[in-house]
Design a protein around this motif. Structure first.
Motif, PDB file in Angstrom:
ATOM      1  N   PRO A 150     -13.134  77.696  71.440  1.00  0.00           N
ATOM      2  CA  PRO A 150     -12.195  78.585  70.755  1.00  0.00           C
ATOM      3  C   PRO A 150     -10.733  78.265  71.025  1.00  0.00           C
ATOM      4  CG  PRO A 150     -13.068  79.668  72.698  1.00  0.00           C
ATOM      5  CD  PRO A 150     -13.779  78.345  72.595  1.00  0.00           C
ATOM      6  N   ASP A 151     -10.446  77.361  71.971  1.00  0.00           N
ATOM      7  CA  ASP A 151      -9.067  77.154  72.412  1.00  0.00           C
ATOM      8  C   ASP A 151      -8.380  75.951  71.795  1.00  0.00           C
ATOM      9  OD1 ASP A 151      -9.217  79.378  74.175  1.00  0.00           O
ATOM     10  OD2 ASP A 151     -10.268  78.139  75.645  1.00  0.00           O
ATOM     11  N   SER A 152      -9.112  74.929  71.425  1.00  0.00           N
ATOM     12  CA  SER A 152      -8.505  73.670  70.977  1.00  0.00           C
ATOM     13  C   SER A 152      -7.595  73.854  69.763  1.00  0.00           C
ATOM     14  CB  SER A 152      -9.595  72.653  70.629  1.00  0.00           C
ATOM     15  OG  SER A 152     -10.341  72.302  71.764  1.00  0.00           O
ATOM     16  N   SER A 153      -6.469  73.172  69.808  1.00  0.00           N
ATOM     17  CA  SER A 153      -5.543  73.153  68.670  1.00  0.00           C
ATOM     18  C   SER A 153      -4.848  71.794  68.658  1.00  0.00           C
ATOM     19  CB  SER A 153      -4.511  74.280  68.795  1.00  0.00           C
ATOM     20  OG  SER A 153      -3.581  74.213  67.733  1.00  0.00           O
ATOM     21  N   PRO A 154      -4.891  71.076  67.537  1.00  0.00           N
ATOM     22  CA  PRO A 154      -5.556  71.426  66.280  1.00  0.00           C
ATOM     23  C   PRO A 154      -7.076  71.497  66.445  1.00  0.00           C
ATOM     24  CG  PRO A 154      -4.879  69.135  66.256  1.00  0.00           C
ATOM     25  CD  PRO A 154      -4.279  69.722  67.494  1.00  0.00           C
ATOM     26  N   PRO A 155      -7.774  72.051  65.413  1.00  0.00           N
ATOM     27  CA  PRO A 155      -9.229  72.181  65.512  1.00  0.00           C
ATOM     28  C   PRO A 155      -9.880  70.860  65.917  1.00  0.00           C
ATOM     29  CG  PRO A 155      -8.438  73.308  63.567  1.00  0.00           C
ATOM     30  CD  PRO A 155      -7.254  72.569  64.135  1.00  0.00           C
ATOM     31  N   PRO A 156     -10.837  70.911  66.837  1.00  0.00           N
ATOM     32  CA  PRO A 156     -11.400  69.678  67.383  1.00  0.00           C
ATOM     33  C   PRO A 156     -12.501  69.070  66.526  1.00  0.00           C
ATOM     34  CG  PRO A 156     -12.435  71.548  68.426  1.00  0.00           C
ATOM     35  CD  PRO A 156     -11.416  72.111  67.465  1.00  0.00           C
ATOM     36  N   THR A 157     -12.888  67.875  66.931  1.00  0.00           N
ATOM     37  CA  THR A 157     -14.074  67.208  66.394  1.00  0.00           C
ATOM     38  C   THR A 157     -15.185  67.347  67.421  1.00  0.00           C
ATOM     39  OG1 THR A 157     -12.769  65.615  65.130  1.00  0.00           O
ATOM     40  CG2 THR A 157     -15.041  65.011  65.628  1.00  0.00           C
ATOM     41  N   TYR A 158     -16.390  67.694  66.951  1.00  0.00           N
ATOM     42  CA  TYR A 158     -17.526  67.894  67.845  1.00  0.00           C
ATOM     43  C   TYR A 158     -18.462  66.693  67.761  1.00  0.00           C
ATOM     44  CZ  TYR A 158     -16.032  72.795  67.984  1.00  0.00           C
ATOM     45  OH  TYR A 158     -15.314  73.950  68.156  1.00  0.00           O
ATOM     46  N   LYS A 159     -18.926  66.245  68.928  1.00  0.00           N
ATOM     47  CA  LYS A 159     -19.900  65.153  69.001  1.00  0.00           C
ATOM     48  C   LYS A 159     -21.095  65.605  69.835  1.00  0.00           C
ATOM     49  CE  LYS A 159     -16.544  61.368  68.565  1.00  0.00           C
ATOM     50  NZ  LYS A 159     -16.041  60.110  69.169  1.00  0.00           N
TER      51      LYS A 159
END
Length: 261
Positions: A150-159
Motif C-alpha cells: 500500500p505504500d509504494s509510489s509510483p505504483p509498483p510492479t509485482y513479480k
C-alpha cells in the motif's frame, strides 16, 4: 520566414489581439517523500502586473481542494507551502498524500483566464508486501495468490517466484513455461491458477519493485496441491451416519422407557 513571423506579431499587436496563456517549466515533477519541491507557473504579459493566481490540487481519487486561494496558501497548507515570484508554488516538505495534479489558474480583472497543470509524483520506496498464499489446494481446483504493497509510489510492479525461479508474466512466450496455466497480473499482484496441478506445488513469494528504492519481498510459503482424499471422505460420512443412528436410537429408547414426555 523571419519577416512573416514579424508581420504576424505586428498584425496581432495592431489589431489588439492577445493570447492569454499560462505555462510551467516542468509538467511532471518527481521528488522523494519528506523533501521540498517547487511547482512553477508563469503567465503571459497580457494579464498585467497583478492577476489573480490560484492553485488547486486533485488527488488520485478525483477529490479537489484549494492549495492557494486569492494568492495565499489555505490553512491546511500554510505551514509547509509558500508562494514565490508571484505565481510559483513551493513545498518545504511533501508526503505521499501530496501525489496528484496541481493546477495553476490565472485570471485578470477583465475575466480573461488561463491554466496549466503539473503532475507531482512523491517517490516512496517499496515496503515488505502483504502476501496471501494458500497452504493446500485441491487438484484441478482454483487457487489465487495475492500480493499488495500500500505504500509504494509510483505504483509498483509485482513479480512472483516459485522455488526461487521468476515466473514470466506471459508464460506462453517462454519455452520452459508453455505448459503453465497460471495468469499473472503485474499491476495488481494477483497470481491465479484456474486449474491447479501437482506440478504447481512449490515455495512461492512475491517481489515489489518501483523506481523509488530497493525491491522488497514477502516470506516464501509453500502451496501444496493434493488429490481429494476419497477414502477419508467416505469414512467421515460413515462415522457421521453412525452418530446420527446412535442419537436416534437413544431418543427412541428414552421415549420407550418413559424418560421423555
Amino acid at each position: 520566414m523571419g519577416r512573416l513571423v514579424w508581420l504576424l506579431l505586428f498584425l496581432c499587436t495592431a489589431t489588439g489581439v492577445s493570447s492569454f496563456s499560462a505555462s510551467t517549466a516542468s509538467s511532471n515533477v518527481k521528488v522523494k517523500e519528506n523533501e521540498g519541491v517547487d511547482l512553477t507557473c508563469s503567465y503571459s504579459a497580457d494579464f498585467g502586473s497583478s492577476p489573480r493566481v490560484e492553485w488547486k490540487f486533485k488527488d488520485k481519487k478525483g477529490s479537489q481542494t484549494y492549495v492557494v486561494f486569492d494568492g495565499k496558501p489555505t490553512s491546511s497548507y500554510s505551514t509547509r507551502v509558500s508562494m514565490y515570484s508571484g505565481s510559483n508554488l513551493r513545498f518545504s516538505k511533501v508526503t505521499r498524500q501530496d501525489n496528484g495534479e496541481y493546477t495553476c489558474e490565472v485570471s485578470s480583472s477583465s475575466s480573461q483566464f488561463a491554466q496549466v497543470t503539473v503532475v507531482l509524483t512523491v517517490l516512496v520506496a517499496p515496503s515488505i508486501p502483504k502476501c496471501g498464499i494458500p497452504q493446500t489446494v485441491t487438484t484441478n481446483g482454483a487457487a489465487t495468490l495475492t500480493c499488495y504493497d500500500p505504500d509504494s509510489s509510483p505504483p509498483p510492479t509485482y513479480k512472483w517466484y516459485k522455488d526461487d525461479t521468476l515466473l514470466p508474466a506471459d508464460p506462453n512466450k517462454i519455452s520452459g513455461f508453455k505448459n503453465a496455466t497460471y495468469k499473472l497480473d503485474s499491476t495488481t499482484g494477483m497470481l491465479v491458477f484456474p486449474s491447479a496441478t501437482k506440478m504447481d506445488t512449490g515455495m512461492y513469494y512475491c517481489e515489489v519493485i518501483n523506481e523509488a528504492g530497493p525491491a522488497q519481498r514477502c516470506r516464501a510459503e509453500k502451496m501444496e496441491v493434493r488429490d481429494i482424499n476419497a477414502g477419508g471422505i467416505a469414512a467421515g460420512v460413515i462415522v457421521a451416519l453412525l452418530l446420527v443412528a446412535l442419537v436416534i436410537g437413544a431418543i427412541w429408547y428414552a421415549k420407550k422407557k418413559g424418560y421423555l414426555p
